[in-house]
Design a protein around this motif. Structure first.
Motif, PDB file in Angstrom:
ATOM      1  N   MET A   4      14.160 -10.593 -54.452  1.00 41.01           N
ATOM      2  CA  MET A   4      12.809 -10.142 -54.049  1.00 41.01           C
ATOM      3  C   MET A   4      13.010  -8.886 -52.789  1.00 41.01           C
ATOM      4  O   MET A   4      12.359  -7.983 -52.911  1.00 41.01           O
ATOM      5  CB  MET A   4      11.908 -11.247 -53.544  1.00 41.01           C
ATOM      6  CG  MET A   4      11.560 -12.062 -54.355  1.00 41.01           C
ATOM      7  SD  MET A   4      10.252 -13.393 -53.781  1.00 41.01           S
ATOM      8  CE  MET A   4      11.350 -14.240 -52.663  1.00 41.01           C
ATOM      9  N   ALA A   8      11.975  -5.025 -53.379  1.00 38.68           N
ATOM     10  CA  ALA A   8      10.990  -4.446 -52.481  1.00 38.68           C
ATOM     11  C   ALA A   8      11.792  -3.116 -51.775  1.00 38.68           C
ATOM     12  O   ALA A   8      11.107  -2.032 -51.476  1.00 38.68           O
ATOM     13  CB  ALA A   8      10.931  -5.244 -51.352  1.00 38.68           C
ATOM     14  N   ASP A  13       9.024  -0.617 -50.342  1.00 41.69           N
ATOM     15  CA  ASP A  13       7.838  -1.481 -49.935  1.00 41.69           C
ATOM     16  C   ASP A  13       8.121  -1.944 -48.569  1.00 41.69           C
ATOM     17  O   ASP A  13       8.773  -3.176 -48.517  1.00 41.69           O
ATOM     18  CB  ASP A  13       7.805  -2.626 -51.036  1.00 41.69           C
ATOM     19  CG  ASP A  13       6.579  -3.584 -50.759  1.00 41.69           C
ATOM     20  OD1 ASP A  13       5.671  -3.234 -49.422  1.00 41.69           O
ATOM     21  OD2 ASP A  13       6.299  -4.200 -51.495  1.00 41.69           O
ATOM     22  N   GLU A  15       6.170  -3.470 -46.246  1.00 41.78           N
ATOM     23  CA  GLU A  15       5.568  -4.614 -45.976  1.00 41.78           C
ATOM     24  C   GLU A  15       6.222  -5.639 -46.719  1.00 41.78           C
ATOM     25  O   GLU A  15       6.307  -6.695 -46.254  1.00 41.78           O
ATOM     26  CB  GLU A  15       3.991  -4.354 -46.204  1.00 41.78           C
ATOM     27  CG  GLU A  15       3.223  -5.326 -45.835  1.00 41.78           C
ATOM     28  CD  GLU A  15       3.441  -5.853 -44.300  1.00 41.78           C
ATOM     29  OE1 GLU A  15       3.672  -7.164 -43.809  1.00 41.78           O
ATOM     30  OE2 GLU A  15       3.698  -5.098 -43.374  1.00 41.78           O
ATOM     31  N   GLY A  16       6.610  -5.498 -47.865  1.00 42.58           N
ATOM     32  CA  GLY A  16       7.115  -6.379 -48.829  1.00 42.58           C
ATOM     33  C   GLY A  16       8.522  -6.729 -47.971  1.00 42.58           C
ATOM     34  O   GLY A  16       8.706  -7.935 -48.307  1.00 42.58           O
ATOM     35  N   ILE A  17       9.481  -5.904 -47.782  1.00 45.94           N
ATOM     36  CA  ILE A  17      10.419  -6.352 -46.989  1.00 45.94           C
ATOM     37  C   ILE A  17      10.163  -7.190 -45.717  1.00 45.94           C
ATOM     38  O   ILE A  17      10.829  -8.181 -45.397  1.00 45.94           O
ATOM     39  CB  ILE A  17      11.272  -4.984 -46.502  1.00 45.94           C
ATOM     40  CG1 ILE A  17      11.686  -4.046 -47.611  1.00 45.94           C
ATOM     41  CG2 ILE A  17      12.518  -5.503 -45.585  1.00 45.94           C
ATOM     42  CD1 ILE A  17      12.241  -2.714 -47.565  1.00 45.94           C
ATOM     43  N   ARG A  19       7.594  -8.843 -44.913  1.00 45.26           N
ATOM     44  CA  ARG A  19       7.207 -10.540 -45.372  1.00 45.26           C
ATOM     45  C   ARG A  19       8.423 -11.454 -45.612  1.00 45.26           C
ATOM     46  O   ARG A  19       8.191 -12.595 -45.671  1.00 45.26           O
ATOM     47  CB  ARG A  19       6.409 -10.381 -46.669  1.00 45.26           C
ATOM     48  CG  ARG A  19       4.959 -10.107 -46.335  1.00 45.26           C
ATOM     49  CD  ARG A  19       3.931 -10.294 -47.475  1.00 45.26           C
ATOM     50  NE  ARG A  19       4.221  -9.310 -48.747  1.00 45.26           N
ATOM     51  CZ  ARG A  19       3.846  -8.448 -48.949  1.00 45.26           C
ATOM     52  NH1 ARG A  19       2.927  -7.741 -47.953  1.00 45.26           N
ATOM     53  NH2 ARG A  19       4.173  -7.595 -49.959  1.00 45.26           N
ATOM     54  N   LEU A  20       9.654 -10.824 -46.198  1.00 41.46           N
ATOM     55  CA  LEU A  20      10.464 -11.785 -46.457  1.00 41.46           C
ATOM     56  C   LEU A  20      11.610 -12.169 -45.150  1.00 41.46           C
ATOM     57  O   LEU A  20      12.320 -13.027 -45.335  1.00 41.46           O
ATOM     58  CB  LEU A  20      11.334 -11.232 -47.438  1.00 41.46           C
ATOM     59  CG  LEU A  20      10.806 -10.640 -48.930  1.00 41.46           C
ATOM     60  CD1 LEU A  20      11.676  -9.752 -49.715  1.00 41.46           C
ATOM     61  CD2 LEU A  20      10.667 -12.300 -49.660  1.00 41.46           C
TER      62      LEU A  20
END
Length: 112
Positions: A4, A8, A13, A15-17, A19-20
Motif C-alpha cells: 500500500m 501511494a 499520494d 495523504e495516502g502515505i 494515512r499509513l
C-alpha cells in the motif's frame, strides 16, 4: 502495508502515505553524507516521514522487493537504484521506517 505504501508513493499520494503512518512514526534516513537537499538523520512524525519518502520517489519507479528477508520498497531513477525502504508495523500502521540512500550501501543492490 508495504504494498500500500509503494502504491501511494508511486501515485505521489501524500495523504495516502500519511494515512499509513503512525502519529509517532520514527524515520531513519541513511544518506551516507550524500544528502543534497534530501532530509537525513532521524525524523519524527508522519509529516517528516511522508516528505522524506516523497523526496526519494520524485519521478521514480517504485517497486516492492524483499529487503533483509522482509517486504520492502526499491526506488529507481533512470534504472539506477537510489533508495531502499523498509518498515516495521504495529496495529495496522507503520511505526518505523528506514530509507537507505547511502550510495555505498546501494551499490550492492545495483549489481543484483
Amino acid at each position: 502495508m508495504i504494498t500500500m505504501l509503494a502504491i501511494a508513493l508511486a501515485a505521489a499520494d501524500a495523504e495516502g502515505i500519511r494515512r499509513l503512518l503512525h502519529t509517532a512514526v520514527v524515520t531513519v534516513v541513511d544518506s551516507g553524507g550524500a544528502t543534497g537537499d534530501a532530509p537525513t538523520g532521524v525524523l519524527h512524525g508522519p509529516d517528516a516521514a511522508a516528505a522524506a519518502l516523497q523526496h526519494s520517489a520524485v519521478s521514480a519507479a517504485v517497486t516492492t522487493a524483499s529487503v533483509n528477508a522482509a517486504p520492502g520498497i526499491v526506488i529507481r531513477h533512470q534504472g539506477r537504484i537510489t533508495a531502499v525502504v523498509c518498515a516495521n508495523t504495529r496495529a495496522g500502521q507503520i511505526v518505523e521506517l528506514w530509507i537507505i540512500r547511502n550510495p555505498e550501501k546501494l551499490r550492492r543492490w545495483d549489481r543484483s
